[in-house]
Enzyme design. Structure first.
Site, PDB file in Angstrom:
ATOM      1  N   CYS A 175      -2.666  -6.808   5.882  1.00  0.00           N
ATOM      2  CA  CYS A 175      -3.173  -7.614   4.734  1.00  0.00           C
ATOM      3  C   CYS A 175      -3.262  -8.822   4.825  1.00  0.00           C
ATOM      4  O   CYS A 175      -3.059  -9.911   5.264  1.00  0.00           O
ATOM      5  CB  CYS A 175      -2.430  -7.357   3.538  1.00  0.00           C
ATOM      6  SG  CYS A 175      -3.298  -7.873   2.352  1.00  0.00           S
ATOM      7  N   ASP A 232     -13.814  -3.957   1.240  1.00  0.00           N
ATOM      8  CA  ASP A 232     -12.799  -5.061   1.112  1.00  0.00           C
ATOM      9  C   ASP A 232     -13.884  -6.382  -0.198  1.00  0.00           C
ATOM     10  O   ASP A 232     -14.006  -6.543   0.624  1.00  0.00           O
ATOM     11  CB  ASP A 232     -12.362  -5.143   2.582  1.00  0.00           C
ATOM     12  CG  ASP A 232     -10.704  -6.017   1.925  1.00  0.00           C
ATOM     13  OD1 ASP A 232     -10.965  -6.521   0.835  1.00  0.00           O
ATOM     14  OD2 ASP A 232      -9.431  -5.862   2.850  1.00  0.00           O
ATOM     15  N   HIS A 267      -9.746  -2.366   1.270  1.00  0.00           N
ATOM     16  CA  HIS A 267      -9.124  -2.691   1.532  1.00  0.00           C
ATOM     17  C   HIS A 267      -7.510  -2.171   1.464  1.00  0.00           C
ATOM     18  O   HIS A 267      -7.623  -0.744   0.678  1.00  0.00           O
ATOM     19  CB  HIS A 267      -8.658  -4.254   0.527  1.00  0.00           C
ATOM     20  CG  HIS A 267      -7.308  -5.345   0.883  1.00  0.00           C
ATOM     21  ND1 HIS A 267      -7.012  -6.230   1.955  1.00  0.00           N
ATOM     22  CD2 HIS A 267      -6.073  -5.358   0.998  1.00  0.00           C
ATOM     23  CE1 HIS A 267      -6.195  -6.845   2.484  1.00  0.00           C
ATOM     24  NE2 HIS A 267      -5.721  -6.730   2.182  1.00  0.00           N
TER      25      HIS A 267
END
Length: 299
Positions: A175, A232, A267
């Site tokens: 991330c 995502d 994600h």
């Protein structure tokens, strides 16, 4: 060991007495590096969280000097060995909590000196925040990319003096840390390869974040493998396409970079302690990450 009650108590102190709360947060950060989970991700999914044993490893907190500033980091390495390939492990916005420490231990089990520096510590205790919006505005949003690059340079220097062979240097991150992987691969000529897990690729330029991965893609020192989720919602696939185009027009390391997009993965699909975890993409991505480092001279 620090449990989640201490984190919760820390928030109570912060609400009642800001000065005392800040001191408590610093104490918690000191005690909790790599132990327990960040407040913002509680409760965690214990049934899927991977637990990697420290048997046969040297693990724990170390202190890295960054021009006089004492930066904490979690280190994991095969016990009693030197000349180890080095992997920097860059955290999500939640800092160096149990998941990141466990990931470092996984690399150590594979023969690496793995180091996860606490890159937000000057701005605050990322692990102590229960509210993600506040965490982003009060801590993460105030971290300059230049500061991160300097901290990582110091971490590499520390590794070279503590059993690591930095001629075999890799970097991986998740991330927020995934974005930094791209930037560091264009910053440090010693980087042999990077693996970026769902890091953002585009964004608005600012004083703290003057460039984003798409802006530096053409000038990488080491090729990067991007592991991304097709579902995502925060990283549209058209930004992956933009990055691919920028890489294709770049130098040899840029052209050698690659993407794997898992069509159904959201994600944070590698985050085994969260509902976003997807076992098959996570395990496949891990195998690809190890193979990528071996292929590109890190192992």
């Amino acid at each position: 060991m620090l449990n989640t009650d201490l984190i919760t108590d820390g928030h109570a102190l912060i609400d009642a007495d800001p000065a005392r709360g800040q001191a408590n947060r610093r104490t918690a950060l000191k005690a909790a590096l790599g132990v327990g989970y960040a407040a913002a991700v509680l409760p965690t999914l214990a049934q899927t969280a991977v637990k990697t044993s420290a048997d046969g490893l040297t693990v724990g907190e170390v202190t890295i000097d960054v021009n006089g500033f004492k930066l904490s980091a979690y280190r994991a390495a095969p016990a009693g060995k030197t000349g180890l390939p080095v992997v920097l492990v860059l955290s999500e916005i939640f800092g160096v909590h149990e998941y990141i420490a466990d990931t470092a231990r996984r690399f150590a089990k594979a023969g690496y000196l793995a180091i996860a520096p606490e890159l937000f510590v000057r701005q605050g205790d990322a692990k102590g925040y229960g509210d993600i919006a506040k965490l982003m505005s009060e801590v993460i949003g105030k971290v300059p990319d230049a500061q991160v690059m300097g901290d990582l340079d110091a971490t590499v220097k520390w590794a070279a003096a503590n059993g690591g062979d930095t001629s075999k240097l890799g970097v991986t991150g998740f991330c927020w840390g995934g974005r930094q992987v791209w930037l560091y691969a264009a910053h440090n000529p010693a980087v042999k390869a990077g693996v970026a897990w769902y890091g953002r690729l585009v964004g608005q330029a600012s004083e703290l974040t003057p460039k984003h991965p798409v802006d530096i893609a053409a000038k990488l020192y080491g090729p990067v493998l991007g592991l991304y989720g097709g579902a995502d919602t925060g990283i549209p696939l058209d930004t992956v396409d933009k990055m691919k185009s920028a890489l294709a027009a770049g130098n040899a390391a840029a052209k050698a970079s690659n993407f794997v997009v898992y069509p159904e993965a959201p994600h944070a699909f590698h985050a085994d302690y969260r509902p976003s975890f997807r076992k098959e993409p996570a395990e496949d991505g891990w195998k690809r990450a190890l193979a990528w480092f071996q292929q590109n001279g890190v192992a």
